[in-house]
Design a protein around this motif. Sequence first.
Motif, PDB file in Angstrom:
ATOM      1  N   PHE A 109       0.850  -1.201   0.000  1.00 31.47           N
ATOM      2  CA  PHE A 109       0.000   0.000   0.000  1.00 31.47           C
ATOM      3  C   PHE A 109       0.884   1.248   0.000  1.00 31.47           C
ATOM      4  CE2 PHE A 109      -2.355   3.385   2.168  1.00 31.47           C
ATOM      5  CZ  PHE A 109      -3.551   3.376   1.466  1.00 31.47           C
ATOM      6  N   GLU A 110       0.509   2.271  -0.772  1.00 32.96           N
ATOM      7  CA  GLU A 110       1.317   3.484  -0.882  1.00 32.96           C
ATOM      8  C   GLU A 110       0.575   4.677  -0.297  1.00 32.96           C
ATOM      9  OE1 GLU A 110       2.297   3.752  -5.048  1.00 32.96           O
ATOM     10  OE2 GLU A 110       4.202   2.713  -4.718  1.00 32.96           O
ATOM     11  N   TYR A 111       1.290   5.444   0.530  1.00 30.89           N
ATOM     12  CA  TYR A 111       0.737   6.668   1.117  1.00 30.89           C
ATOM     13  C   TYR A 111       1.200   7.866   0.296  1.00 30.89           C
ATOM     14  CZ  TYR A 111      -0.006   3.844   5.342  1.00 30.89           C
ATOM     15  OH  TYR A 111      -0.389   2.879   6.234  1.00 30.89           O
ATOM     16  N   LYS A 112       0.332   8.872   0.193  1.00 34.41           N
ATOM     17  CA  LYS A 112       0.723  10.134  -0.436  1.00 34.41           C
ATOM     18  C   LYS A 112       1.128  11.117   0.653  1.00 34.41           C
ATOM     19  CE  LYS A 112      -2.290   9.875  -4.512  1.00 34.41           C
ATOM     20  NZ  LYS A 112      -3.399  10.535  -5.236  1.00 34.41           N
ATOM     21  N   TYR A 113       2.108  11.948   0.328  1.00 37.40           N
ATOM     22  CA  TYR A 113       2.472  13.015   1.257  1.00 37.40           C
ATOM     23  C   TYR A 113       1.386  14.086   1.211  1.00 37.40           C
ATOM     24  CZ  TYR A 113       7.206  11.277   1.849  1.00 37.40           C
ATOM     25  OH  TYR A 113       8.293  10.511   2.168  1.00 37.40           O
ATOM     26  N   THR A 114       0.866  14.447   2.365  1.00 38.52           N
ATOM     27  CA  THR A 114      -0.166  15.482   2.409  1.00 38.52           C
ATOM     28  C   THR A 114       0.203  16.621   3.346  1.00 38.52           C
ATOM     29  OG1 THR A 114      -1.303  14.261   4.173  1.00 38.52           O
ATOM     30  CG2 THR A 114      -2.009  13.856   1.905  1.00 38.52           C
ATOM     31  N   GLU A 115       1.298  16.445   4.081  1.00 38.05           N
ATOM     32  CA  GLU A 115       1.602  17.430   5.110  1.00 38.05           C
ATOM     33  C   GLU A 115       2.992  18.037   4.953  1.00 38.05           C
ATOM     34  OE1 GLU A 115       0.914  15.967   8.978  1.00 38.05           O
ATOM     35  OE2 GLU A 115      -1.059  15.185   8.521  1.00 38.05           O
ATOM     36  N   ILE A 116       3.483  18.120   3.717  1.00 37.90           N
ATOM     37  CA  ILE A 116       4.772  18.785   3.505  1.00 37.90           C
ATOM     38  C   ILE A 116       4.596  19.934   2.536  1.00 37.90           C
ATOM     39  CG2 ILE A 116       6.228  16.798   4.034  1.00 37.90           C
ATOM     40  CD1 ILE A 116       6.387  16.139   1.152  1.00 37.90           C
ATOM     41  N   ASN A 117       5.580  20.786   2.463  1.00 41.98           N
ATOM     42  CA  ASN A 117       5.475  22.003   1.653  1.00 41.98           C
ATOM     43  C   ASN A 117       5.199  21.693   0.186  1.00 41.98           C
ATOM     44  OD1 ASN A 117       6.036  23.474   3.941  1.00 41.98           O
ATOM     45  ND2 ASN A 117       8.247  23.438   3.564  1.00 41.98           N
ATOM     46  N   ALA A 118       4.500  22.594  -0.462  1.00 42.28           N
ATOM     47  CA  ALA A 118       4.121  22.384  -1.869  1.00 42.28           C
ATOM     48  C   ALA A 118       5.349  22.270  -2.763  1.00 42.28           C
ATOM     49  CB  ALA A 118       3.236  23.533  -2.328  1.00 42.28           C
ATOM     50  N   GLU A 119       6.422  23.006  -2.418  1.00 44.01           N
ATOM     51  CA  GLU A 119       7.622  22.947  -3.265  1.00 44.01           C
ATOM     52  C   GLU A 119       8.279  21.577  -3.201  1.00 44.01           C
ATOM     53  OE1 GLU A 119       8.014  25.391  -0.447  1.00 44.01           O
ATOM     54  OE2 GLU A 119       6.456  26.462  -1.523  1.00 44.01           O
ATOM     55  N   GLU A 120       8.105  20.892  -2.083  1.00 43.17           N
ATOM     56  CA  GLU A 120       8.770  19.616  -1.904  1.00 43.17           C
ATOM     57  C   GLU A 120       7.927  18.442  -2.400  1.00 43.17           C
ATOM     58  OE1 GLU A 120       9.543  19.389   2.214  1.00 43.17           O
ATOM     59  OE2 GLU A 120      11.041  20.975   2.232  1.00 43.17           O
ATOM     60  N   ARG A 121       6.705  18.722  -2.803  1.00 40.76           N
ATOM     61  CA  ARG A 121       5.779  17.625  -3.099  1.00 40.76           C
ATOM     62  C   ARG A 121       6.039  16.956  -4.433  1.00 40.76           C
ATOM     63  NH1 ARG A 121      -0.384  18.340  -1.800  1.00 40.76           N
ATOM     64  NH2 ARG A 121      -0.197  16.188  -2.454  1.00 40.76           N
ATOM     65  N   LEU A 122       6.737  17.606  -5.316  1.00 36.93           N
ATOM     66  CA  LEU A 122       6.950  17.043  -6.645  1.00 36.93           C
ATOM     67  C   LEU A 122       8.410  16.658  -6.851  1.00 36.93           C
ATOM     68  CD1 LEU A 122       4.819  19.481  -8.832  1.00 36.93           C
ATOM     69  CD2 LEU A 122       4.158  17.243  -7.956  1.00 36.93           C
ATOM     70  N   PHE A 123       8.622  15.491  -7.408  1.00 38.99           N
ATOM     71  CA  PHE A 123       9.962  15.091  -7.815  1.00 38.99           C
ATOM     72  C   PHE A 123      10.306  15.764  -9.145  1.00 38.99           C
ATOM     73  CE2 PHE A 123       9.430  11.046  -5.231  1.00 38.99           C
ATOM     74  CZ  PHE A 123      10.328  11.476  -4.254  1.00 38.99           C
ATOM     75  N   PRO A 129       5.591  12.360  -4.517  1.00 40.36           N
ATOM     76  CA  PRO A 129       6.336  11.331  -3.793  1.00 40.36           C
ATOM     77  C   PRO A 129       5.394  10.407  -3.027  1.00 40.36           C
ATOM     78  CG  PRO A 129       6.534  13.441  -2.683  1.00 40.36           C
ATOM     79  CD  PRO A 129       5.822  13.705  -3.975  1.00 40.36           C
ATOM     80  N   MET A 130       5.718   9.131  -2.999  1.00 38.64           N
ATOM     81  CA  MET A 130       4.911   8.127  -2.296  1.00 38.64           C
ATOM     82  C   MET A 130       5.812   7.379  -1.316  1.00 38.64           C
ATOM     83  SD  MET A 130       1.966   8.412  -4.029  1.00 38.64           S
ATOM     84  CE  MET A 130       1.009   6.910  -4.047  1.00 38.64           C
ATOM     85  N   ILE A 131       5.204   6.853  -0.280  1.00 37.29           N
ATOM     86  CA  ILE A 131       5.943   6.010   0.657  1.00 37.29           C
ATOM     87  C   ILE A 131       5.158   4.724   0.858  1.00 37.29           C
ATOM     88  CG2 ILE A 131       4.922   7.262   2.613  1.00 37.29           C
ATOM     89  CD1 ILE A 131       7.403   6.476   4.233  1.00 37.29           C
ATOM     90  N   LYS A 132       5.830   3.588   0.723  1.00 35.80           N
ATOM     91  CA  LYS A 132       5.158   2.295   0.878  1.00 35.80           C
ATOM     92  C   LYS A 132       4.943   1.986   2.355  1.00 35.80           C
ATOM     93  CE  LYS A 132       6.150  -0.302  -3.304  1.00 35.80           C
ATOM     94  NZ  LYS A 132       6.635  -1.575  -3.843  1.00 35.80           N
TER      95      LYS A 132
END
Length: 273
Positions: A109-123, A129-132
């Motif tokens: 299962f993959e989680y999405k980042y929802t609580e970090i800065n907008a600039e950091e959200r995109l690779f 970015p996703m975290i398993k």
Amino acid sequence: MEAASLPAALELAAGSGAGLSPEKRAVLGASLLLLQRDYRFERVWFWGCIQGVRGAYYIAEGLGPDRAAPRSRLYSLNCVEWSLLPPATEEMVAQAKQLKGRFQGDPSFEYKYTEINAEERLFEDGKEPMIKEESRLIATIEQIDRAVGIIPRGAFVKTPLGSVHENRNFEGLSLTEAKKLSSYFHFTEPVNLKNKTLLEKADLDPSTDFLDSLEHDIPQGSWAVQLEKGGTVVVLRSLLWLGLTFYHVPMTKQYGYVYFGTGEKNLDLPFML
């Protein structure tokens, strides 16, 4: 807790109401011994269980000759088939701290980042970015071991070469000592010990007092100490990581800890004390 004495150890730590069914105990008792043989561990500890929404993760730890060396961690969804987890990294722990909510029970299962800065959200490729969940599981086990993985004072000794071994002369704490938080140590790299002055270290035995004790844990009051089984077992429960139970039978070598919980930190604890 030791895999070899799993049924008796679970009985001693069962005062909190959590535990395993007789079927799970029987399966674990056999599979952990096979795990020790197949991976050639010196000892295998049953770490506990993290309950997810759709399933549970059963965790075991394998130990080598040096007890202070990084432990091998494995997880299973059915107590029979075990998968080796990679070592935890600081990046994994930092990412896992940003995730909220229950585990799902699915390692892929993959989680999405929802609580970090907008600039950091995109690779660089423009994807979020996703975290398993497997990475979150690794980081959560590491956090719990660092914060509340404990042992009695004197159970392990540090040799002049720096390695840590079980103390063969350890016969358990007295009942008076067992009721004190200062008689228990965090079984991880010490932090507070390095900040002590030479005068404070003068009364410490370098072979046994090489870890941080529980008496200075923050916040104060994050441990509940109780006597159970007619005063024959001392039980410590963590209020910071609800579900972590440590037991020790005074004047014996019986001790250990186990975790049965959701893998969520009790962030409200400072407001509850």
